[in-house]
Enzyme design. Structure first.
Site, PDB file in Angstrom:
ATOM      1  N   ARG A 109     -14.546 -14.501  10.060  1.00 14.48           N
ATOM      2  CA  ARG A 109     -13.119 -14.814  10.298  1.00 14.48           C
ATOM      3  C   ARG A 109     -12.427 -15.476   9.112  1.00 14.48           C
ATOM      4  NH1 ARG A 109     -14.511 -15.592  15.850  1.00 14.48           N
ATOM      5  NH2 ARG A 109     -13.907 -13.654  16.872  1.00 14.48           N
ATOM      6  N   LYS A 131      -2.079 -10.130  -1.286  1.00 13.79           N
ATOM      7  CA  LYS A 131      -2.232  -8.826  -0.634  1.00 13.79           C
ATOM      8  C   LYS A 131      -3.658  -8.373  -0.851  1.00 13.79           C
ATOM      9  CE  LYS A 131       2.277  -6.605  -0.650  1.00 13.79           C
ATOM     10  NZ  LYS A 131       3.055  -5.490  -1.216  1.00 13.79           N
ATOM     11  N   GLU A 173       3.380  -2.477 -14.573  1.00 13.84           N
ATOM     12  CA  GLU A 173       3.752  -3.417 -13.500  1.00 13.84           C
ATOM     13  C   GLU A 173       4.697  -4.498 -14.044  1.00 13.84           C
ATOM     14  OE1 GLU A 173       3.289  -3.156 -10.323  1.00 13.84           O
ATOM     15  OE2 GLU A 173       1.363  -2.231  -9.864  1.00 13.84           O
ATOM     16  N   LYS A 218       6.835 -13.570  -9.891  1.00 14.21           N
ATOM     17  CA  LYS A 218       6.177 -13.199  -8.633  1.00 14.21           C
ATOM     18  C   LYS A 218       6.046 -14.410  -7.706  1.00 14.21           C
ATOM     19  CE  LYS A 218       2.733 -10.470  -6.411  1.00 14.21           C
ATOM     20  NZ  LYS A 218       1.683  -9.471  -6.454  1.00 14.21           N
ATOM     21  N   GLU A 228       6.281 -10.047   3.106  1.00 17.39           N
ATOM     22  CA  GLU A 228       7.028  -8.836   2.742  1.00 17.39           C
ATOM     23  C   GLU A 228       7.934  -8.280   3.841  1.00 17.39           C
ATOM     24  OE1 GLU A 228       5.104  -5.892   0.013  1.00 17.39           O
ATOM     25  OE2 GLU A 228       5.786  -4.482   1.532  1.00 17.39           O
ATOM     26  N   ARG A 232      10.278  -9.316  -1.171  1.00 17.20           N
ATOM     27  CA  ARG A 232       8.981  -8.886  -1.742  1.00 17.20           C
ATOM     28  C   ARG A 232       8.857  -7.373  -1.807  1.00 17.20           C
ATOM     29  NH1 ARG A 232       2.885 -11.437  -0.840  1.00 17.20           N
ATOM     30  NH2 ARG A 232       1.919 -10.074  -2.375  1.00 17.20           N
ATOM     31  N   ASN A 236       7.624  -3.280  -4.736  1.00 17.58           N
ATOM     32  CA  ASN A 236       7.081  -1.938  -4.485  1.00 17.58           C
ATOM     33  C   ASN A 236       7.885  -0.842  -5.174  1.00 17.58           C
ATOM     34  OD1 ASN A 236       4.999  -2.843  -2.812  1.00 17.58           O
ATOM     35  ND2 ASN A 236       6.420  -3.024  -1.105  1.00 17.58           N
ATOM     36  N   HIS A 239       6.330   2.393  -6.166  1.00 16.49           N
ATOM     37  CA  HIS A 239       5.071   2.531  -5.436  1.00 16.49           C
ATOM     38  C   HIS A 239       5.130   3.558  -4.304  1.00 16.49           C
ATOM     39  CE1 HIS A 239       4.184  -0.979  -7.783  1.00 16.49           C
ATOM     40  NE2 HIS A 239       2.985  -1.121  -7.254  1.00 16.49           N
ATOM     41  N   HIS A 243       2.008   5.861  -4.568  1.00 18.27           N
ATOM     42  CA  HIS A 243       0.929   5.907  -3.579  1.00 18.27           C
ATOM     43  C   HIS A 243       0.664   7.330  -3.107  1.00 18.27           C
ATOM     44  CE1 HIS A 243       1.154   1.354  -2.407  1.00 18.27           C
ATOM     45  NE2 HIS A 243       0.754   1.561  -3.637  1.00 18.27           N
ATOM     46  N   HIS A 256      -3.707   2.923 -11.390  1.00 21.11           N
ATOM     47  CA  HIS A 256      -2.585   2.573 -10.512  1.00 21.11           C
ATOM     48  C   HIS A 256      -1.286   2.383 -11.314  1.00 21.11           C
ATOM     49  CE1 HIS A 256      -0.195   0.867  -7.370  1.00 21.11           C
ATOM     50  NE2 HIS A 256      -0.133  -0.311  -7.972  1.00 21.11           N
TER      51      HIS A 256
HETATM   52  N1  GLY Z   1       1.859  -5.761  -5.576  1.00 20.79           N
HETATM   53  C1  GLY Z   1       3.048  -6.054  -4.918  1.00 20.79           C
HETATM   54  C2  GLY Z   1       3.000  -7.323  -4.142  1.00 20.79           C
HETATM   55  O1  GLY Z   1       2.109  -8.130  -4.328  1.00 20.79           O
HETATM   56  O2  GLY Z   1       3.857  -7.538  -3.331  1.00 20.79           O
END
Ligand code: GLY
Length: 351
Positions: A109, A131, A173, A218, A228, A232, A236, A239, A243, A256
């Site tokens: 857990r 994330k 990024e 960030k 998010e 946030r 993306n 992305h 993706h 990536h």
């Molecule tokens: N990689 C995007 C984020 O951490 O929100």
């Protein structure tokens, strides 16, 4: 340098070039891959004192970021008899920090974990913000948790062995952050000598500045929207397309960051078709991506299949796809309700 991630619960610090000695009165489980261990394990072990240290490896590559590998990691954690006070250290790039964080979040857990990223991409993005996750047949990062590390240590010494391709992927990024949030950063990026940067001869100063600027940005985003549901999402940018490309190429063709570069170019094309971004601005971003040898195009074999894949994106709900687009250089927004016609028109440019 230390950057605070000021979350109400689970606040932590990101240390840039400040990894000295880490002491634990618990067991420590280092998760990495053979390549990273070959290059940097000795130097990491000099800095760690713990009751017992276990070293576990997984295969290198996004194509192995899946449930099978998570099961392997968990088995290694159980075999090491980790308890709930044990600490997992993710020592690697984004794949390792995503999987290490995920395994830590579900083992008994949840146990503590620390990120020590060894790629530029993980330093500027993946290792910070909590994330965690894995890919499955339905898409990228569709299984996972929000689970914050206890600390992140970004060391430029670990980045000196990166290839030009990996450095460029990390830069993608960083370019993303600049386009979404800060026009001045974009000017800084334009001023970087790309040849020196990609040959890793630009010196640690530039790397440290890129890492620090990115994490400072960030941190503010994550502090405002940890899970998010708003700002946030702007992280993306590129992305939604990336993706799909990564999934369609089975995570084997692009790093990536490279897929994100293509995705940003596609998103810009969409923003242009919608009248938000000018051709000139689009061209400018394209030039910046090309300067760092990043790919900007992907041949879409089946437009309808590509379009349908958007609906599996985590930003898609109520059968609507939400795209993250730049409205100008240094400013992003979430665009809902784009007509299918405009999306298909954009995809056709890449078919
Ligand atoms: N990689 C995007 C984020 O951490 O929100």
């Amino acid at each position: 340098m230390q950057i605070d991630i000021n979350l109400k619960e689970n606040a932590y610090k990101v240390y840039v070039d400040e990894l000295k000695n880490l002491e634990f009165d618990t067991k420590v489980f280092i998760l990495s891959n053979p390549k990273i261990l070959g290059l940097h394990l000795k130097s990491l072990l000099l800095k760690i004192k713990a009751k017992e240290v276990f070293i576990a490896t997984v295969k290198d590559g996004e194509e192995y970021k899946n449930l099978n590998t998570i099961e392997e990691i968990l088995n290694q954690m159980f075999n090491s008899k980790l308890d709930r006070k044990s600490v997992l250290i993710s020592f690697g790039g984004g794949v390792i920090s995503d999987m290490g964080g995920f395994a830590a979040s579900i083992y008994q857990r949840g146990i503590d974990f620390i990120n020590i990223p060894t790629t530029l991409l993980a330093c500027v993005d993946a290792a910070v913000g909590g994330k965690t996750g894995i890919n499955n047949a339905f898409g990228k990062n569709l299984i996972g948790t929000f689970y914050q590390p206890k600390a992140v240590y970004c060391q430029s010494e670990f980045l000196r062995t990166l290839s030009a391709r990996e450095l460029a992927a990390g830069m993608a990024e960083f370019i993303k952050m600049a386009i979404m949030f800060d026009k001045n950063l974009l000017e800084f990026i334009e001023s970087i000598d790309a040849k020196a940067f990609l040959s890793a001869s630009c010196g640690d100063e530039i790397l440290t500045k890129i890492i620090a600027k990115s994490i400072e940005l960030k941190a503010r985003v994550v502090e405002n929207d940890e899970k998010e549901s708003g700002v946030r999402m702007l992280l993306n940018y590129g992305h939604t397309f990336a993706h799909v490309i990564e999934n369609f190429t089975e995570y084997k063709t692009y790093l990536h960051g490279e897929a994100v570069a293509i995705g940003m170019n596609m998103a810009n094309c969409l923003a242009c078709n919608l009248g938000f971004l000018s051709q000139e601005e689009c061209k400018k971003i394209e030039q910046i991506l090309l300067k760092f040898n990043l790919p900007i195009s992907y041949k879409i074999a089946n437009i309808d299949e590509f379009y349908q894949a958007f609906f599996r994106d985590k930003k898609s709900y109520n059968s609507k796809i939400n795209f993250i687009l730049p409205s100008q250089l240094g400013k992003g927004f979430i665009k809902e309700d784009i007509s299918k016609e405009i999306i298909l028109k954009t995809l056709k440019v890449f078919a």
